[in-house]
Design a protein around this motif. Structure first.
Motif, PDB file in Angstrom:
ATOM      1  N   TYR A  62       0.836  -1.199   0.000  1.00  0.00           N
ATOM      2  CA  TYR A  62       0.000   0.000   0.000  1.00  0.00           C
ATOM      3  C   TYR A  62       0.876   1.257   0.000  1.00  0.00           C
ATOM      4  O   TYR A  62       0.587   2.227  -0.702  1.00  0.00           O
ATOM      5  CB  TYR A  62      -0.910  -0.021   1.229  1.00  0.00           C
ATOM      6  CG  TYR A  62      -1.930   1.080   1.264  1.00  0.00           C
ATOM      7  CD1 TYR A  62      -3.128   0.960   0.589  1.00  0.00           C
ATOM      8  CD2 TYR A  62      -1.692   2.249   1.988  1.00  0.00           C
ATOM      9  CE1 TYR A  62      -4.075   1.961   0.620  1.00  0.00           C
ATOM     10  CE2 TYR A  62      -2.631   3.259   2.023  1.00  0.00           C
ATOM     11  CZ  TYR A  62      -3.822   3.108   1.339  1.00  0.00           C
ATOM     12  OH  TYR A  62      -4.749   4.103   1.370  1.00  0.00           O
ATOM     13  N   ALA A  63       1.946   1.245   0.765  1.00  0.00           N
ATOM     14  CA  ALA A  63       2.814   2.421   0.899  1.00  0.00           C
ATOM     15  C   ALA A  63       3.538   2.760  -0.390  1.00  0.00           C
ATOM     16  O   ALA A  63       3.647   3.932  -0.750  1.00  0.00           O
ATOM     17  CB  ALA A  63       3.829   2.193   2.015  1.00  0.00           C
ATOM     18  N   VAL A  64       4.046   1.765  -1.083  1.00  0.00           N
ATOM     19  CA  VAL A  64       4.869   2.048  -2.269  1.00  0.00           C
ATOM     20  C   VAL A  64       4.050   2.590  -3.433  1.00  0.00           C
ATOM     21  O   VAL A  64       4.607   3.182  -4.346  1.00  0.00           O
ATOM     22  CB  VAL A  64       5.692   0.814  -2.717  1.00  0.00           C
ATOM     23  CG1 VAL A  64       6.636   0.379  -1.617  1.00  0.00           C
ATOM     24  CG2 VAL A  64       4.810  -0.306  -3.196  1.00  0.00           C
ATOM     25  N   THR A  65       2.732   2.443  -3.381  1.00  0.00           N
ATOM     26  CA  THR A  65       1.890   2.971  -4.453  1.00  0.00           C
ATOM     27  C   THR A  65       1.475   4.409  -4.202  1.00  0.00           C
ATOM     28  O   THR A  65       0.835   5.016  -5.060  1.00  0.00           O
ATOM     29  CB  THR A  65       0.630   2.110  -4.627  1.00  0.00           C
ATOM     30  OG1 THR A  65      -0.095   2.092  -3.404  1.00  0.00           O
ATOM     31  CG2 THR A  65       0.996   0.699  -5.059  1.00  0.00           C
ATOM     32  N   GLY A  66       1.815   4.966  -3.030  1.00  0.00           N
ATOM     33  CA  GLY A  66       1.501   6.365  -2.734  1.00  0.00           C
ATOM     34  C   GLY A  66       0.047   6.627  -2.420  1.00  0.00           C
ATOM     35  O   GLY A  66      -0.414   7.762  -2.492  1.00  0.00           O
ATOM     36  N   ASN A 118       9.022  10.160   1.794  1.00  0.00           N
ATOM     37  CA  ASN A 118       8.337   9.079   1.091  1.00  0.00           C
ATOM     38  C   ASN A 118       8.334   9.310  -0.423  1.00  0.00           C
ATOM     39  O   ASN A 118       7.465   8.833  -1.130  1.00  0.00           O
ATOM     40  CB  ASN A 118       6.915   8.906   1.611  1.00  0.00           C
ATOM     41  CG  ASN A 118       6.087  10.174   1.502  1.00  0.00           C
ATOM     42  OD1 ASN A 118       6.629  11.265   1.350  1.00  0.00           O
ATOM     43  ND2 ASN A 118       4.781  10.026   1.615  1.00  0.00           N
ATOM     44  N   ALA A 119       9.338  10.020  -0.913  1.00  0.00           N
ATOM     45  CA  ALA A 119       9.449  10.304  -2.349  1.00  0.00           C
ATOM     46  C   ALA A 119       9.801   9.035  -3.115  1.00  0.00           C
ATOM     47  O   ALA A 119      10.317   8.059  -2.555  1.00  0.00           O
ATOM     48  CB  ALA A 119      10.503  11.378  -2.590  1.00  0.00           C
ATOM     49  N   ALA A 120       9.536   9.071  -4.404  1.00  0.00           N
ATOM     50  CA  ALA A 120       9.820   7.928  -5.271  1.00  0.00           C
ATOM     51  C   ALA A 120      11.297   7.571  -5.225  1.00  0.00           C
ATOM     52  O   ALA A 120      12.161   8.434  -5.197  1.00  0.00           O
ATOM     53  CB  ALA A 120       9.405   8.244  -6.694  1.00  0.00           C
ATOM     54  N   ASP A 154      10.209  -2.161   0.651  1.00  0.00           N
ATOM     55  CA  ASP A 154      10.215  -2.112  -0.804  1.00  0.00           C
ATOM     56  C   ASP A 154      10.518  -0.686  -1.234  1.00  0.00           C
ATOM     57  O   ASP A 154      10.493   0.243  -0.423  1.00  0.00           O
ATOM     58  CB  ASP A 154       8.868  -2.568  -1.361  1.00  0.00           C
ATOM     59  CG  ASP A 154       8.950  -3.044  -2.810  1.00  0.00           C
ATOM     60  OD1 ASP A 154      10.027  -2.917  -3.427  1.00  0.00           O
ATOM     61  OD2 ASP A 154       7.930  -3.540  -3.316  1.00  0.00           O
ATOM     62  N   ILE A 155      10.780  -0.513  -2.523  1.00  0.00           N
ATOM     63  CA  ILE A 155      11.106   0.801  -3.073  1.00  0.00           C
ATOM     64  C   ILE A 155       9.814   1.521  -3.458  1.00  0.00           C
ATOM     65  O   ILE A 155       8.937   0.948  -4.114  1.00  0.00           O
ATOM     66  CB  ILE A 155      12.039   0.659  -4.288  1.00  0.00           C
ATOM     67  CG1 ILE A 155      13.352   0.013  -3.845  1.00  0.00           C
ATOM     68  CG2 ILE A 155      12.292   2.015  -4.940  1.00  0.00           C
ATOM     69  CD1 ILE A 155      14.290  -0.336  -4.965  1.00  0.00           C
ATOM     70  N   VAL A 156       9.706   2.791  -3.049  1.00  0.00           N
ATOM     71  CA  VAL A 156       8.518   3.590  -3.320  1.00  0.00           C
ATOM     72  C   VAL A 156       8.447   3.919  -4.808  1.00  0.00           C
ATOM     73  O   VAL A 156       9.432   4.348  -5.409  1.00  0.00           O
ATOM     74  CB  VAL A 156       8.548   4.893  -2.485  1.00  0.00           C
ATOM     75  CG1 VAL A 156       7.335   5.761  -2.800  1.00  0.00           C
ATOM     76  CG2 VAL A 156       8.609   4.574  -1.000  1.00  0.00           C
ATOM     77  N   GLU A 157       7.277   3.728  -5.392  1.00  0.00           N
ATOM     78  CA  GLU A 157       7.048   4.018  -6.804  1.00  0.00           C
ATOM     79  C   GLU A 157       6.697   5.498  -6.981  1.00  0.00           C
ATOM     80  O   GLU A 157       6.165   6.126  -6.067  1.00  0.00           O
ATOM     81  CB  GLU A 157       5.871   3.182  -7.322  1.00  0.00           C
ATOM     82  CG  GLU A 157       6.092   1.701  -7.216  1.00  0.00           C
ATOM     83  CD  GLU A 157       4.833   0.902  -7.561  1.00  0.00           C
ATOM     84  OE1 GLU A 157       3.762   1.524  -7.825  1.00  0.00           O
ATOM     85  OE2 GLU A 157       4.903  -0.330  -7.563  1.00  0.00           O
ATOM     86  N   PRO A 158       6.946   6.046  -8.161  1.00  0.00           N
ATOM     87  CA  PRO A 158       6.535   7.432  -8.390  1.00  0.00           C
ATOM     88  C   PRO A 158       5.009   7.544  -8.486  1.00  0.00           C
ATOM     89  O   PRO A 158       4.344   6.636  -8.986  1.00  0.00           O
ATOM     90  CB  PRO A 158       7.186   7.798  -9.717  1.00  0.00           C
ATOM     91  CG  PRO A 158       7.708   6.539 -10.295  1.00  0.00           C
ATOM     92  CD  PRO A 158       7.705   5.485  -9.253  1.00  0.00           C
ATOM     93  N   THR A 159       4.462   8.631  -7.978  1.00  0.00           N
ATOM     94  CA  THR A 159       3.015   8.866  -8.079  1.00  0.00           C
ATOM     95  C   THR A 159       2.685   9.482  -9.419  1.00  0.00           C
ATOM     96  O   THR A 159       3.572   9.986 -10.119  1.00  0.00           O
ATOM     97  CB  THR A 159       2.538   9.793  -6.942  1.00  0.00           C
ATOM     98  OG1 THR A 159       3.216  11.034  -7.047  1.00  0.00           O
ATOM     99  CG2 THR A 159       2.774   9.171  -5.573  1.00  0.00           C
ATOM    100  N   SER A 160       1.432   9.470  -9.778  1.00  0.00           N
ATOM    101  CA  SER A 160       1.021  10.023 -11.074  1.00  0.00           C
ATOM    102  C   SER A 160       1.283  11.523 -11.153  1.00  0.00           C
ATOM    103  O   SER A 160       1.597  12.049 -12.212  1.00  0.00           O
ATOM    104  CB  SER A 160      -0.448   9.720 -11.343  1.00  0.00           C
ATOM    105  OG  SER A 160      -1.233  10.283 -10.324  1.00  0.00           O
ATOM    106  N   SER A 161       1.169  12.228 -10.029  1.00  0.00           N
ATOM    107  CA  SER A 161       1.407  13.674 -10.028  1.00  0.00           C
ATOM    108  C   SER A 161       2.881  14.015  -9.849  1.00  0.00           C
ATOM    109  O   SER A 161       3.287  15.154 -10.050  1.00  0.00           O
ATOM    110  CB  SER A 161       0.602  14.334  -8.918  1.00  0.00           C
ATOM    111  OG  SER A 161       1.066  13.881  -7.651  1.00  0.00           O
ATOM    112  N   GLY A 162       3.664  13.042  -9.429  1.00  0.00           N
ATOM    113  CA  GLY A 162       5.089  13.283  -9.175  1.00  0.00           C
ATOM    114  C   GLY A 162       5.353  13.862  -7.796  1.00  0.00           C
ATOM    115  O   GLY A 162       6.501  14.064  -7.418  1.00  0.00           O
TER     116      GLY A 162
END
Length: 167
Positions: A62-66, A118-120, A154-162
Motif C-alpha cells: 500500500y505504501a509504495v503505491t503512494g 516518502n518520495a519515489a 520495498d522501493i517507493v514508486e513514483p506517483t502520477s502527479s510526481g
C-alpha cells in the motif's frame, strides 16, 4: 454352592479389572491432552507470526503505491491497512503503537524523515515489533510471553502527479 463361589470370584475379578481400566485411562489421557494442547499452542503461534508478516507486506504494498485514505496522512493509512490485515491481533491504539514506518535513502541506507521522505525511489520499511502472546498451556515451559516481530520493505514508486502524499 461351588458354582456360587465361582460366580462371586468372577464378579470380584471383573470389578478389579474395571478399576484398572479407569486408572489406565486417566494415566493415558494426561499426556494425550498435553500433546493435543501443545500442537494447538504451536499452531496458533505460527498463525500469529504468519499473519503479522502478511500484514506488514500488505502495508508496504500500500505504501509504495503512494495511496492514502480520505482524511488521513500516508502513515496513518499504512497503519490502518496493516491493522486491517492483522486479523484483529493489532486492534486499537495499542496495536497501532506497535507498527512503525521508516523511510531510507537507497544510496546511503540512512533513515530519513520529514517532508518528501516518502518520495519515489526511497525505501519504505513497515515493521511490527513488541507483539507478545502468552502460551495457552505452558506445561513444562515457563509462562514467559512469546515475542513476535515482522518486517517488510520495498522501493517507493513514483506517483502520477510526481508529488509524494503528505505523511
Amino acid at each position: 454352592m461351588c458354582s456360587q463361589g465361582r460366580k462371586v470370584a468372577r464378579t470380584q475379578a471383573r470389578a478389579g479389572r474395571r478399576g484398572n481400566a479407569i486408572l489406565e485411562s486417566a494415566l493415558a489421557l494426561g499426556p494425550l491432552f498435553m500433546i493435543l494442547f501443545a500442537s494447538i499452542d504451536y499452531s496458533v503461534a505460527l498463525l500469529m507470526k504468519n499473519t503479522l508478516q502478511s500484514a506488514v507486506r500488505e502495508g508496504v504494498r500500500y505504501a509504495v503505491t503512494g495511496q492514502t485514505m480520505a482524511g488521513t496522512g500516508q502513515d496513518a493509512s499504512i497503519k490502518a491497512v496493516v491493522q486491517d490485515n492483522a486479523l484483529g491481533f493489532l486492534n486499537g491504539t495499542a496495536g497501532a503503537s506497535l507498527i512503525s514506518i521508516t523511510y531510507y535513502n537507497p544510496t546511503t541506507l540512512q533513515a530519513i524523515s520529514g517532508v518528501n521522505s516518502n518520495a519515489a525511489g526511497n525505501i519504505c520499511q513497515v515493521q511490527v515489533t513488541g507483539f507478545s502472546w502468552v502460551w495457552m498451556a505452558p506445561y513444562a515451559r515457563d509462562a514467559t510471553p512469546l515475542q513476535f516481530s515482522a518486517t517488510s520493505s520495498d522501493i517507493v514508486e513514483p506517483t502520477s502527479s510526481g508529488i509524494p502524499p503528505t505523511r
